[in-house]
Structure formats: structure tokens, C-alpha cells
Motif scaffolding. Sequence first.
Motif, short mmCIF file in Angstrom:
data_model
loop_
_atom_site.label_atom_id
_atom_site.label_comp_id
_atom_site.label_asym_id
_atom_site.label_seq_id
_atom_site.Cartn_x
_atom_site.Cartn_y
_atom_site.Cartn_z
N GLU A 81 14.32 -47.08 -5.03
CA GLU A 81 13.46 -47.99 -4.30
C GLU A 81 12.46 -47.22 -3.45
OE1 GLU A 81 15.95 -50.27 -1.76
OE2 GLU A 81 16.36 -48.61 -0.40
N ASP A 82 11.46 -47.94 -2.96
CA ASP A 82 10.46 -47.32 -2.10
C ASP A 82 11.13 -46.76 -0.85
OD1 ASP A 82 8.26 -47.85 -3.71
OD2 ASP A 82 8.03 -49.88 -2.92
N GLY A 83 10.78 -45.51 -0.52
CA GLY A 83 11.33 -44.89 0.67
C GLY A 83 12.69 -44.26 0.49
N SER A 84 13.18 -44.21 -0.74
CA SER A 84 14.51 -43.64 -0.97
C SER A 84 14.52 -42.13 -1.01
CB SER A 84 15.10 -44.19 -2.28
OG SER A 84 14.26 -43.89 -3.38
N GLY A 85 13.35 -41.49 -1.01
CA GLY A 85 13.28 -40.04 -0.98
C GLY A 85 12.87 -39.40 -2.29
N LYS A 86 12.24 -40.15 -3.18
CA LYS A 86 11.82 -39.59 -4.47
C LYS A 86 10.77 -38.51 -4.29
CE LYS A 86 10.50 -43.49 -6.20
NZ LYS A 86 10.79 -44.34 -5.02
N SER A 87 9.77 -38.78 -3.47
CA SER A 87 8.69 -37.80 -3.28
C SER A 87 9.21 -36.54 -2.58
CB SER A 87 7.55 -38.43 -2.47
OG SER A 87 6.99 -39.53 -3.17
N VAL A 88 10.12 -36.72 -1.64
CA VAL A 88 10.72 -35.56 -0.95
C VAL A 88 11.48 -34.71 -1.96
CG1 VAL A 88 12.37 -34.85 0.80
CG2 VAL A 88 10.83 -36.76 1.25
N LEU A 89 12.22 -35.36 -2.84
CA LEU A 89 12.97 -34.64 -3.86
C LEU A 89 12.01 -33.93 -4.82
CD1 LEU A 89 15.67 -33.92 -5.13
CD2 LEU A 89 15.59 -36.09 -6.37
N ALA A 90 10.92 -34.59 -5.19
CA ALA A 90 9.94 -33.97 -6.09
C ALA A 90 9.31 -32.74 -5.44
CB ALA A 90 8.86 -34.98 -6.47
N SER A 91 9.00 -32.83 -4.15
CA SER A 91 8.43 -31.68 -3.46
C SER A 91 9.40 -30.51 -3.43
CB SER A 91 8.04 -32.08 -2.03
OG SER A 91 7.08 -33.11 -2.03
N ALA A 92 10.69 -30.82 -3.26
CA ALA A 92 11.69 -29.75 -3.28
C ALA A 92 11.80 -29.11 -4.66
CB ALA A 92 13.04 -30.32 -2.84
N VAL A 93 11.68 -29.91 -5.71
CA VAL A 93 11.71 -29.37 -7.07
C VAL A 93 10.51 -28.47 -7.32
CG1 VAL A 93 11.58 -29.98 -9.52
CG2 VAL A 93 13.05 -31.29 -8.00
N VAL A 94 9.33 -28.92 -6.88
CA VAL A 94 8.12 -28.12 -7.04
C VAL A 94 8.26 -26.79 -6.31
CG1 VAL A 94 5.66 -27.99 -6.49
CG2 VAL A 94 6.63 -30.11 -7.40
N GLU A 95 8.75 -26.85 -5.08
CA GLU A 95 8.91 -25.62 -4.29
C GLU A 95 9.89 -24.65 -4.94
OE1 GLU A 95 10.30 -24.33 0.25
OE2 GLU A 95 10.00 -26.44 -0.29
N LYS A 96 10.97 -25.19 -5.49
CA LYS A 96 11.97 -24.34 -6.11
C LYS A 96 11.44 -23.70 -7.39
CE LYS A 96 16.89 -24.33 -7.27
NZ LYS A 96 18.14 -25.15 -7.33
N LEU A 97 10.73 -24.46 -8.21
CA LEU A 97 10.19 -23.92 -9.45
C LEU A 97 9.10 -22.88 -9.18
CD1 LEU A 97 9.99 -27.15 -11.64
CD2 LEU A 97 11.61 -25.27 -11.87
N GLN A 98 8.23 -23.18 -8.22
CA GLN A 98 7.17 -22.23 -7.90
C GLN A 98 7.74 -20.96 -7.28
OE1 GLN A 98 4.46 -24.51 -5.46
NE2 GLN A 98 3.32 -25.26 -7.23
N ALA A 99 8.82 -21.08 -6.52
CA ALA A 99 9.45 -19.88 -5.95
C ALA A 99 10.02 -18.98 -7.04
CB ALA A 99 10.55 -20.29 -4.97
N ASP A 100 10.36 -19.57 -8.18
CA ASP A 100 10.87 -18.79 -9.31
C ASP A 100 9.74 -18.28 -10.22
OD1 ASP A 100 13.46 -19.14 -8.46
OD2 ASP A 100 13.81 -20.92 -9.69
#
Length: 323
Positions: A81-100
Motif C-alpha cells: 500500500e501507499d506509504g508502506s516503504g516501497k520507495s525506501v526499500l528500492a533506494s536501499a537496493v540501488v545503494e547496495k547494487l551501486q556499492a558493489d
Amino acid sequence: MVTTGVIVAVNGLNPLSMLTLGIGGILAITPKLTPKVSSKNEAAPTEPEIIPGEFKIYRQAELNRTTASLLADGAILIAGEDGSGKSVLASAVVEKLQADGFMVAYVEPATPKQMLLEIAHQFEIPTEDLEGKSLTADKLKRAIASFLEENTAFLILDDAHCCDAKFRMWLKQLRRGGAPMLLLATDPPRTDIFINIPRIELRPLPEYAIREIMIQAAAERAIALKPSELAKLQERAGGNPMLAARAVDEEYLGLDVESGDHRRYFDITPLILLAGIAFVIMRFIGLGTGDQALYIFGGIAAAVFLGLSRLLYNLPPEDRRIR
């Protein structure tokens, strides 16, 4: 005799021996006192410090599963649902992949041409031909598809349910070619690309996480909330991190949120139950007086009203969550 022996024993010690005994006694007592003081200091409970603006990921399991799926050249859909943290999770995935050291294109809904251009820019794909003319949408699609075939790169699209249906069909074609991608959507339809890839449903966050989010939001706004106030706001958030921050904002602004968060209902179940009992009594009156019509009417009405009261009793209680 005993007293004399003690006096003689003490008098038999020279001053140097007595000084040595005194120092030894002090040294023997001191180590026993010191650990008691230090043990109290070590046993003192310390509350975890909440730093305003500190970023914390509460969906570590979903983060690990999503990253592992993408690294295996897979695709995954995160729904919630809206506000459940999808975008926050996506940002964490992006950060983790770019760090690798991987290349990641993270885009949000726009017109199909704008999204294609954004993907091309993030992948550093030329958007003009040799003559300096801008590539058409079809040429951009082919260029992006070729790039994903030749390179290890990841496509992440937020709010994918808002994208044009034709764009989602293009994503479906990319997926058929093995392109790894992460889609995030709110209540996605079970069509096109959404039905082709596995999904993760984001559940409400646990109570401790919502409480930490509220404490951090309150610290950022320099307000102090009592445990009872936090419990009340936590109930309104319903496990949604965005609603948790919003509840603190409304508390900070002093808004009257009690009447606006949810609808108020008047419980008429007791009245329906009383009506059913009245019809039961009416049925017995008809039986006693020999009035068959009253007997039948009372029985039917009693069954209807008692069944209705049971149905209303089984309905979920009023939700106090923010709307």
C-alpha cells in the motif's frame, strides 16, 4: 591471662611491622570496594540513542531477497500500500547494487519517452544518432535492450502501476530477453508484466519499528511524546511508516485528528437484539392466544433480527487507523 597475652603480642610488634600490616589491610580492602563501584556503572541500562535524520532499513529480509534475485538475473515485483516503504526499500537496493559496482537505472513514472530518456541517461546510452538527431522511442527501446543484453545492469521502476500499458508491455519483452528488473507497485493489476514475475507483499511493520520511526520523527521536530501518546499514535499508524510520520506531524501541529481519522458509527446491535427478543415474546403470545398469524410473524421476525444481530457482532470493529 588472655588479656595479658594479647597485650604482649601487640607490644611485641615493632613500629615497622605495624605500618606494614596497616598498608596491607588497606590494599586488601581497596580491591573489594573498586569492583562494586564499577559493576554498578556497567550494569546501568542504557537506552538506544535515536539520532534525528538517521536512516534505518526495517525490511532487511526483503532487501536481501530482492538483491539476491536481481543478481541471479531475475525479476521481482514488490507490492504494498501507499506509504508502506516501497520507495525506501528500492533506494536501499540501488545503494547496495551501486556499492558493489553495478550500473542501476532508477526511474519513476512519466511519459514513455521521458522514462526511456532517463533510462538511457543513467546507463550512459547515447540518445542522439550520428547526425545529432534525437532517437525516437522505438530506437531508444532497441538501444536499451541491446545494452542490457551486453552488460550487467539493473532496471528499477517505482510506481510501475502508473506507467502506460504499452510501456509495461515493453518491460515484458525485456524480461523475456532476461533483463533483470525490480518493479514497485501499489495494488498492481494481474496483467502484462505484473503477472509474469514473482512478487513480495510488504506487510505492516512490527510495533517496535513504528515506535522507533515515531520517536525519530518526534526528535527531528524537537517534541517530547509520552509513552501513552506514542501508543495512541502507533494505533493510528497501523504498521504504515508513512502514516506513523504523519501522525507525529499532526500531533506536532496540534491538529484535531480524532474526528478526521476514521468514521464514527453508532452500534445498533443491542437494539436489534432487543427487537429480536421482542418478536420471540410476540411469538409466544401468539402461541398462547391461538393467533396463528401472530405466531408465524413473530417467529420469522425473531429469526431475522437475531440472525442480523449475530452478523453485526461478527463484523470487524471500528478501525482507528489514519485514512
